[in-house]
Design an enzyme around this catalytic site. Structure first.
Site, PDB file in Angstrom:
ATOM      1  N   TYR A 182     -22.134   9.074 -73.790  1.00 22.39           N
ATOM      2  CA  TYR A 182     -21.129   9.323 -74.826  1.00 22.39           C
ATOM      3  C   TYR A 182     -19.897   9.961 -74.186  1.00 22.39           C
ATOM      4  O   TYR A 182     -19.981  10.581 -73.121  1.00 22.39           O
ATOM      5  CB  TYR A 182     -21.679  10.192 -75.961  1.00 22.39           C
ATOM      6  CG  TYR A 182     -22.356  11.474 -75.544  1.00 22.39           C
ATOM      7  CD1 TYR A 182     -21.640  12.643 -75.300  1.00 22.39           C
ATOM      8  CD2 TYR A 182     -23.742  11.528 -75.415  1.00 22.39           C
ATOM      9  CE1 TYR A 182     -22.269  13.825 -74.945  1.00 22.39           C
ATOM     10  CE2 TYR A 182     -24.387  12.702 -75.064  1.00 22.39           C
ATOM     11  CZ  TYR A 182     -23.649  13.850 -74.822  1.00 22.39           C
ATOM     12  OH  TYR A 182     -24.285  15.015 -74.455  1.00 22.39           O
TER      13      TYR A 182
ATOM     14  N   ARG B 282     -20.247  20.889 -72.142  1.00 24.35           N
ATOM     15  CA  ARG B 282     -20.867  22.208 -72.295  1.00 24.35           C
ATOM     16  C   ARG B 282     -19.929  23.320 -71.837  1.00 24.35           C
ATOM     17  O   ARG B 282     -19.855  24.385 -72.469  1.00 24.35           O
ATOM     18  CB  ARG B 282     -22.180  22.255 -71.503  1.00 24.35           C
ATOM     19  CG  ARG B 282     -23.023  23.499 -71.745  1.00 24.35           C
ATOM     20  CD  ARG B 282     -24.297  23.444 -70.921  1.00 24.35           C
ATOM     21  NE  ARG B 282     -25.162  22.356 -71.351  1.00 24.35           N
ATOM     22  CZ  ARG B 282     -26.171  22.503 -72.215  1.00 24.35           C
ATOM     23  NH1 ARG B 282     -26.431  23.691 -72.736  1.00 24.35           N
ATOM     24  NH2 ARG B 282     -26.915  21.474 -72.535  1.00 24.35           N
TER      25      ARG B 282
ATOM     26  N   ASP C 232     -33.634  29.103 -76.199  1.00 29.52           N
ATOM     27  CA  ASP C 232     -34.673  28.566 -75.325  1.00 29.52           C
ATOM     28  C   ASP C 232     -35.680  29.606 -74.875  1.00 29.52           C
ATOM     29  O   ASP C 232     -36.802  29.257 -74.500  1.00 29.52           O
ATOM     30  CB  ASP C 232     -34.038  27.926 -74.081  1.00 29.52           C
ATOM     31  CG  ASP C 232     -33.541  26.514 -74.347  1.00 29.52           C
ATOM     32  OD1 ASP C 232     -33.830  25.971 -75.431  1.00 29.52           O
ATOM     33  OD2 ASP C 232     -32.856  25.949 -73.472  1.00 29.52           O
TER      34      ASP C 232
END
Length: 390
Positions: free
Chosen positions: A209, A106, A287
């Site tokens: 991952y 991120r 969001d």
């Protein structure tokens, strides 16, 4: 509508806010981003950017910058928790012809966007805590220090605890989903390949991952739990607690959990999709409008889609309010569907040790072996949707 010279204030320098700033700046708007933190940072987590998100980054000229920082995903693997036995293999190469699928830290995506925003002459003001927003023909952003800004447009991209959302919708308390999650990254000591592994266990699952050229592995582990009180992303927890909760997980899951030295825990709360996204030249994005649970890996991508559609809708409209109305119309059904899909997805990973679990896993094995394209096709409505072409 001509956006050249229009002033825009974006609240929040996260993925949605920075993408919106860039999308609006490329249309000629004068954009200012307000961020309450002392630096634009995002630590400790990976995310998945599916082809529908890459389409937005490509249109903004950032696909190359992202790919240099990311790992190209090759598959999603569903595995049984006990020994890591493969249940289903979803081949992402079946998406050939579309944009690629990436795993990225991120913080690396934030850096990519922040560099582009600054290069585009967008002002990013740090340590700017917003107190409230007053919608109107010339909306006001009132900061906690008493200062005011009066742009032509305010975009609330400040997430779950948005200052704009309650102004437009009132306060609606979220409810606890009876699930908690841990997140961390660890060294890739197991040679984790470019796949997302989902280890499925009774009332729990763990996703892993690779990140940063395969040097690190992102871990998100979820457990069903009756009670929780605090909502937040940065609640420190003891790594041994995580290992104890997932002690019966074997294979790669156990090896990865043994590497955890620092972990954060948070309760998963369900917030309703906001019924009102805009009013008085103010709009919600990401969001702040439609918070989603992490079980479809679409939260960041939906915010990027929002940002592109917001700019496109404003450009095609006669007025700001008309553009904002079209923005909500074009986005609310899709985002509500994604939110609903994510909310329903976790149970598939949490089946108990019953005949139903065995039957379900057998069905997944057969389907992925016999009809792999059909298995991937169930996600076409997400991955093949390109907001830059609408």
């Amino acid at each position: 509508m001509e956006l050249f010279g229009k002033t825009v204030c974006v609240i929040g320098a996260g993925i949605g806010g920075l993408t919106a700033a860039l999308a609006l700046r490329r249309l000629g708007a004068k954009v200012c981003v307000l961020e309450q933190a002392e630096a634009i940072t995002e630590v400790g987590a990976g995310l998945q950017v599916s082809p529908n998100g890459i389409a937005v980054l490509r249109a903004l000229g950032l696909e190359g910058a992202l790919s240099a920082r990311a790992v190209r995903a090759r598959a999603v693997e569903l595995r049984d928790y006990a020994a890591g036995q493969l249940v289903s293999h979803l081949d992402l190469s079946l998406l050939d012809g579309e944009a690629p699928y990436y795993f990225v830290h991120r913080a690396d995506l934030i850096t990519c966007l922040a560099d582009a925003v600054r290069a585009a002459d967008v002002k990013v003001l740090l340590l700017q805590k917003v107190n409230t927003v007053v919608p109107g023909a010339r909306p006001k952003v009132i900061l906690s220090n008493g200062a005011e800004m009066k742009p032509d447009l305010v975009v609330g991209a400040d997430g779950l605890h948005s200052r704009l959302r309650p102004v437009l919708n009132g306060t609606i308390a979220p409810f606890f989903t009876r699930q908690v999650a841990w997140r961390t990254t660890v060294p890739n000591t197991i040679g984790h390949g470019p796949v997302a592994q989902v280890h499925m266990g009774p009332h729990r699952h763990m996703v892993s991952y690779p990140l940063r050229g395969g040097e690190r592995v992102n871990i998100v582990a979820v457990q069903e739990q009756v009670g929780w009180s605090e909502e937040g992303w940065q609640i420190a927890d003891d790594p041994d607690t995580l290992r104890r909760v997932f002690a019966d997980f074997g294979g790669d899951a156990r090896a990865l959990l043994s590497e955890v030295t620092d972990v954060r825990k948070w309760g998963l709360f369900r917030h309703p999709v906001a019924p009102v996204w805009h009013k008085g030249n103010c709009a919600l994005l990401g969001d702040s409008a439609h918070p989603t649970l992490p079980f479809m890996a679409q939260g960041a991508v939906m915010a990027m889609e929002d940002a592109w559609v917001l700019g496109d809708a404003l450009q095609k409209a006669a007025t700001i309010e008309d553009g904002l109305s079209q923005y909500q119309t074009r986005r609310e059904m899709r985002t509500a569907r994604v939110v609903a899909a994510a909310s329903k997805n976790a149970w598939k990973y949490h089946l108990s040790n019953t005949p139903i679990r065995k039957i379900a896993h057998l069905g997944l094995r057969v389907a992925s072996a016999v009809a792999p394209k059909k298995m991937m096709g169930q996600f076409d409505w997400i991955y093949r949707h390109d907001v830059t072409q609408s």
